[in-house]
Motif scaffolding. Structure first.
Motif, PDB file in Angstrom:
ATOM      1  N   GLN A  39       0.846  -1.189   0.000  1.00 58.51           N
ATOM      2  CA  GLN A  39       0.000   0.000   0.000  1.00 58.51           C
ATOM      3  C   GLN A  39       0.877   1.233   0.000  1.00 58.51           C
ATOM      4  N   ALA A  40       0.770   1.991  -1.083  1.00 63.91           N
ATOM      5  CA  ALA A  40       1.502   3.244  -1.209  1.00 63.91           C
ATOM      6  C   ALA A  40       0.689   4.364  -0.576  1.00 63.91           C
ATOM      7  N   PRO A  41       1.341   5.452  -0.179  1.00 56.54           N
ATOM      8  CA  PRO A  41       0.615   6.569   0.443  1.00 56.54           C
ATOM      9  C   PRO A  41      -0.525   7.061  -0.445  1.00 56.54           C
ATOM     10  N   GLY A  42      -1.708   7.139   0.123  1.00 53.53           N
ATOM     11  CA  GLY A  42      -2.856   7.648  -0.603  1.00 53.53           C
ATOM     12  C   GLY A  42      -3.467   6.690  -1.614  1.00 53.53           C
ATOM     13  N   LYS A  43      -3.005   5.451  -1.610  1.00 50.35           N
ATOM     14  CA  LYS A  43      -3.525   4.478  -2.577  1.00 50.35           C
ATOM     15  C   LYS A  43      -4.109   3.265  -1.871  1.00 50.35           C
ATOM     16  N   GLU A  44      -4.874   2.484  -2.641  1.00 48.16           N
ATOM     17  CA  GLU A  44      -5.447   1.260  -2.118  1.00 48.16           C
ATOM     18  C   GLU A  44      -4.360   0.183  -1.983  1.00 48.16           C
ATOM     19  N   ARG A  45      -4.610  -0.768  -1.087  1.00 47.49           N
ATOM     20  CA  ARG A  45      -3.713  -1.908  -0.984  1.00 47.49           C
ATOM     21  C   ARG A  45      -3.801  -2.726  -2.274  1.00 47.49           C
ATOM     22  N   GLU A  46      -2.657  -3.175  -2.787  1.00 48.03           N
ATOM     23  CA  GLU A  46      -2.657  -3.926  -4.037  1.00 48.03           C
ATOM     24  C   GLU A  46      -1.837  -5.206  -3.918  1.00 48.03           C
ATOM     25  N   PHE A  47      -2.212  -6.158  -4.723  1.00 43.81           N
ATOM     26  CA  PHE A  47      -1.553  -7.453  -4.763  1.00 43.81           C
ATOM     27  C   PHE A  47      -0.165  -7.318  -5.381  1.00 43.81           C
ATOM     28  N   VAL A  48       0.800  -8.057  -4.830  1.00 40.75           N
ATOM     29  CA  VAL A  48       2.150  -8.105  -5.372  1.00 40.75           C
ATOM     30  C   VAL A  48       2.472  -9.515  -5.882  1.00 40.75           C
ATOM     31  N   ALA A  49       2.371 -10.502  -5.003  1.00 43.14           N
ATOM     32  CA  ALA A  49       2.704 -11.875  -5.376  1.00 43.14           C
ATOM     33  C   ALA A  49       2.129 -12.830  -4.342  1.00 43.14           C
ATOM     34  N   ALA A  50       1.945 -14.080  -4.762  1.00 47.35           N
ATOM     35  CA  ALA A  50       1.459 -15.112  -3.854  1.00 47.35           C
ATOM     36  C   ALA A  50       2.089 -16.447  -4.221  1.00 47.35           C
TER      37      ALA A  50
END
Length: 122
Positions: A39-50
């Motif tokens: 989660q970057a400042p001011g942004k939604e949490r996003e998927f990276v890897a699983a």
């Protein structure tokens, strides 16, 4: 309940590398997959890897494919994220998660770490 603790974040210059770790403890017998979100400042949490608990299945966000590598040491209950060729846009708090299947959706994961900050300077 599963407890997750991330480590390895820090400040790095663009083009550099970092390796994140996530140590799992507690009732991990019901955990079949682990993942990284950010989660970057001011942004939604996003998927990276699983990755599946066995390591046989992996999934990556398009934005990190070819630069990030997810891996797992099931015996040590530790997951890793090797991040190479880092970009300023990779700056975010990175969260480790544990769940029942490999997915890019955060609701597939029911245990979360506290996060570790990665800052990439230009």
């Amino acid at each position: 309940q599963v407890q997750l603790v991330e480590s390895g974040g820090g400040l790095v210059q663009a083009g550099g590398s970092l390796r994140l770790s996530c140590a799992a403890s507690g009732r991990t017998f019901s955990t079949y997959a682990m993942g990284w979100f950010r989660q970057a400042p001011g942004k939604e949490r996003e998927f990276v890897a699983a990755i599946s608990w066995s390591g046989g299945m992996t999934s990556y966000a398009d934005s990190v494919k070819g630069r990030f590598t997810i891996s797992i040491d099931s015996a040590k209950k530790t997951m890793f994220l090797q991040m190479n060729r880092l970009k300023p846009e990779d700056t975010a708090v990175y969260y480790c998660a544990a769940g029942r299947y490999v997915s890019s959706l955060s609701n597939a994961f029911d245990a979360w770490g506290q996060g570790t900050l990665v800052t990439v300077s230009s």
